[in-house]
Design an enzyme around this catalytic site. Structure first.
Site, PDB file in Angstrom:
ATOM      1  N   GLN A 183      39.649  13.771  15.781  1.00 41.82           N
ATOM      2  CA  GLN A 183      39.411  13.145  14.471  1.00 41.82           C
ATOM      3  C   GLN A 183      39.943  11.715  14.418  1.00 41.82           C
ATOM      4  O   GLN A 183      39.792  11.044  13.391  1.00 41.82           O
ATOM      5  CB  GLN A 183      40.075  13.971  13.359  1.00 41.82           C
ATOM      6  CG  GLN A 183      39.457  15.328  13.147  1.00 41.82           C
ATOM      7  CD  GLN A 183      38.026  15.262  12.619  1.00 41.82           C
ATOM      8  OE1 GLN A 183      37.611  14.287  11.981  1.00 41.82           O
ATOM      9  NE2 GLN A 183      37.260  16.297  12.882  1.00 41.82           N
ATOM     10  N   LYS A 225      31.646  12.905  17.543  1.00 43.70           N
ATOM     11  CA  LYS A 225      32.264  12.497  16.263  1.00 43.70           C
ATOM     12  C   LYS A 225      32.379  10.978  16.168  1.00 43.70           C
ATOM     13  O   LYS A 225      32.856  10.451  15.175  1.00 43.70           O
ATOM     14  CB  LYS A 225      33.647  13.139  16.129  1.00 43.70           C
ATOM     15  CG  LYS A 225      33.581  14.669  15.979  1.00 43.70           C
ATOM     16  CD  LYS A 225      34.943  15.253  15.708  1.00 43.70           C
ATOM     17  CE  LYS A 225      35.018  16.738  15.945  1.00 43.70           C
ATOM     18  NZ  LYS A 225      34.384  17.560  14.924  1.00 43.70           N
ATOM     19  N   CYS A 227      37.884  25.464  10.364  1.00 47.85           N
ATOM     20  CA  CYS A 227      38.496  25.903  11.635  1.00 47.85           C
ATOM     21  C   CYS A 227      39.984  25.622  11.639  1.00 47.85           C
ATOM     22  O   CYS A 227      40.561  25.228  12.672  1.00 47.85           O
ATOM     23  CB  CYS A 227      37.838  25.234  12.843  1.00 47.85           C
ATOM     24  SG  CYS A 227      36.134  25.667  13.047  1.00 47.85           S
ATOM     25  N   ASP A 234      45.329  15.851  20.539  1.00 46.28           N
ATOM     26  CA  ASP A 234      43.936  16.132  20.200  1.00 46.28           C
ATOM     27  C   ASP A 234      43.453  14.969  19.325  1.00 46.28           C
ATOM     28  O   ASP A 234      43.797  14.875  18.143  1.00 46.28           O
ATOM     29  CB  ASP A 234      43.869  17.472  19.445  1.00 46.28           C
ATOM     30  CG  ASP A 234      42.491  17.742  18.877  1.00 46.28           C
ATOM     31  OD1 ASP A 234      41.621  16.860  18.956  1.00 46.28           O
ATOM     32  OD2 ASP A 234      42.294  18.838  18.319  1.00 46.28           O
ATOM     33  N   HIS A 291      43.406  22.402  14.493  1.00 45.28           N
ATOM     34  CA  HIS A 291      42.076  23.027  14.541  1.00 45.28           C
ATOM     35  C   HIS A 291      42.197  24.267  15.451  1.00 45.28           C
ATOM     36  O   HIS A 291      43.005  24.264  16.380  1.00 45.28           O
ATOM     37  CB  HIS A 291      41.118  22.002  15.158  1.00 45.28           C
ATOM     38  CG  HIS A 291      39.682  22.377  15.181  1.00 45.28           C
ATOM     39  ND1 HIS A 291      39.156  23.253  16.100  1.00 45.28           N
ATOM     40  CD2 HIS A 291      38.637  21.977  14.410  1.00 45.28           C
ATOM     41  CE1 HIS A 291      37.856  23.366  15.900  1.00 45.28           C
ATOM     42  NE2 HIS A 291      37.507  22.608  14.870  1.00 45.28           N
TER      43      HIS A 291
HETATM   44  C1  LIG Z   1      40.928  18.093  15.270  1.00 42.22           C
HETATM   45  C2  LIG Z   1      39.827  18.752  16.033  1.00 42.22           C
HETATM   46  N1  LIG Z   1      40.082  19.290  17.228  1.00 42.22           N
HETATM   47  C3  LIG Z   1      39.126  19.866  17.963  1.00 42.22           C
HETATM   48  C4  LIG Z   1      37.838  19.970  17.511  1.00 42.22           C
HETATM   49  C5  LIG Z   1      36.809  20.632  18.372  1.00 42.22           C
HETATM   50  O1  LIG Z   1      35.870  19.686  18.789  1.00 42.22           O
HETATM   51  P1  LIG Z   1      34.557  20.130  19.567  1.00 42.22           P
HETATM   52  O2  LIG Z   1      33.944  21.222  18.757  1.00 42.22           O
HETATM   53  O3  LIG Z   1      33.732  18.879  19.604  1.00 42.22           O
HETATM   54  O4  LIG Z   1      34.981  20.590  20.917  1.00 42.22           O
HETATM   55  C6  LIG Z   1      37.516  19.437  16.271  1.00 42.22           C
HETATM   56  C7  LIG Z   1      36.158  19.575  15.727  1.00 42.22           C
HETATM   57  O5  LIG Z   1      35.936  19.535  14.549  1.00 42.22           O
HETATM   58  C8  LIG Z   1      38.544  18.815  15.514  1.00 42.22           C
HETATM   59  O6  LIG Z   1      38.276  18.292  14.322  1.00 42.22           O
END
Ligand SMILES: Cc1ncc(COP(=O)(O)O)c(C=O)c1O
Length: 404
Positions: A201, A224, A362, A198, A121
């Site tokens: 998900q 999430k 993203c 990270d 992301h």
């Molecule tokens: C894999 C992953 N990393 C990071 C993020 C960023 O999360 P946040 O916008 O809640 O900080 C997301 C959000 O969709 C994501 O799917």
């Protein structure tokens, strides 16, 4: 087996109509819906114990502090962290990653390397690029294959004693691929590199065990996983959190302040400057309790059934291609229909009450890899049903007819 109808009745939004049609919510990858217990817990906090934490001797302040720290302990148990002070409250995954990259700015120098996966992301790419720009370190990319899997032989090749940190998602948001993170963590440690996972998900689908994984950092967002927006967790191993400097300066993160010198508070407070999202932190604990009551084995069973059913039914549509075909997948189906822009499908099916995500999610480098502008992403949660998938398939067929 889950009683899906009972579970659905816990989520008031799911009985809504959108554009005059029953809502089919398949944008769970972007954010999950919230059960009534979570909604009620937010109101209860403000109705009964609202006060600032860690600083008052009065009763409400102590009640709020206890509830906040109880939530931290719950999250510690949930992810099996060794110490509660390794669990930092943040505003979300993005904040957690930026906290770590900011800290690494003091540890990296030209010649050092940061490995990032091709499946990330943007929030797990851009902060590392910024870090490399600041320090002169080099960003290197672990490549992916057509199935959406990271290529482990290439990863092994990239690792060297120049590698200082490896960053990879547990599960890809754009494709739903589950990455072989245990292997990657062990390999990185062999060359002395730290690893950030990270987990944004992953946490809606599984319970991570940070000690078994032996990762150095694990970040995720509360929103999430049935929790409130503006909440998140950064888990960091004690030795790493002690090594990193504070991210933000302010109240609560200090031991003593004078104009000559300030000393910092112990963990976790060193990284928690200012008044936090108190209600959010407490209610994230409520959301985690809720998910544990549903049970992660039940959640996985239901979601894998939806994934199998959805994959089979969608593939019956002529010209439909699924991106991310690895067998190690969670309940995400990212697809396109030949000759039609994903945005057009998304717009038409929204009129039929179906919420999916369209675009690059993203994760533009993944779209560039496949040479596409984006995909339609249907991401299922345990509260979704096969009947809803039937509605999605019928709506996509209708959109296809209208657009071709
Ligand atoms: C894999 C992953 N990393 C990071 C993020 C960023 O999360 P946040 O916008 O809640 O900080 C997301 C959000 O969709 C994501 O799917």
């Amino acid at each position: 087996m889950l009683d899906i109808q009972k579970i659905r009745s816990d989520f008031p939004i799911l009985s809504q109509k959108v554009n005059g049609k029953p809502l089919v919510y398949f944008d769970n990858g972007a954010t999950s819906q919230k059960p009534q217990v979570v909604i009620d817990a937010i109101a209860k906090y403000y109705q009964e114990i609202n006060a600032n934490i860690h600083r008052g001797v009065h009763t409400l302040s102590q009640l709020a502090t206890d509830a906040y720290e109880l939530s931290r302990n719950k999250i510690q148990n949930h992810i099996n962290a060794k110490h509660s002070h390794e669990v930092l409250f943040t505003s979300g995954t993005t904040f957690g990653i930026n906290l770590v990259t900011n800290g690494f700015a003091t540890l990296l120098q030209p010649g050092d390397e940061v490995l990032v996966s091709a499946l990330e992301h943007h929030s797990n790419i851009v902060p590392w690029q910024m870090l490399c720009e600041r320090t002169g370190a080099t960003l290197r990319v672990i490549p992916m294959n057509e199935e959406g899997e990271l290529i482990m032989s290439e990863y092994d090749e990239l690792l060297s004693n120049k590698t200082k940190i490896v960053t990879v998602n547990h599960i890809s948001n754009a494709l739903g691929i589950i990455n072989p993170i245990k292997y990657m963590i062990d390999k990185a440690h062999e060359v002395g590199a730290a690893v950030l996972i990270d987990g944004a998900q992953a946490v809606p689908h599984l319970k991570p065990d940070v000690q078994a994984l032996n990762c150095d950092f694990y970040v995720f967002s509360g929103h999430k996983m049935c929790g409130p927006t503006g909440t998140g967790i950064l888990y960091g191993k004690e030795e790493w959190l002690n090594k990193l400097p504070p991210y933000q300066g302010g109240g609560e993160m200090i031991k003593e302040v004078s104009f000559e010198k300030t000393t910092y508070a112990e963990l976790p407070h060193k990284f928690e400057a200012g008044t936090p999202n108190i209600a959010g932190g407490i209610v994230l604990g409520t959301a985690i309790d809720f998910m544990n009551e549903v049970g992660f084995t039940n959640i996985q069973e239901q979601e894998l059934e939806l994934l199998a059913y959805g994959t089979e039914k969608l593939l019956e549509i002529e010209g439909l291609r699924i991106f991310g075909t690895s067998k190690d997948k969670t309940s995400v189906i990212s697809f396109n229909i030949e000759g039609i822009h994903p945005y057009d499908i998304g717009t038409i099916i929204d009129k039929l009450g179906i919420a999916v995500r369209t675009g690059h999610h993203c994760a533009q480098p993944i779209m560039n890899f496949y040479g596409i502008p984006g995909t339609i992403r249907a991401s299922f949660s345990f509260y979704n049903t096969k009947e809803e998938i039937d509605s999605l398939v019928a709506a996509v067929r209708k959109a296809q007819m209208m657009l071709s």
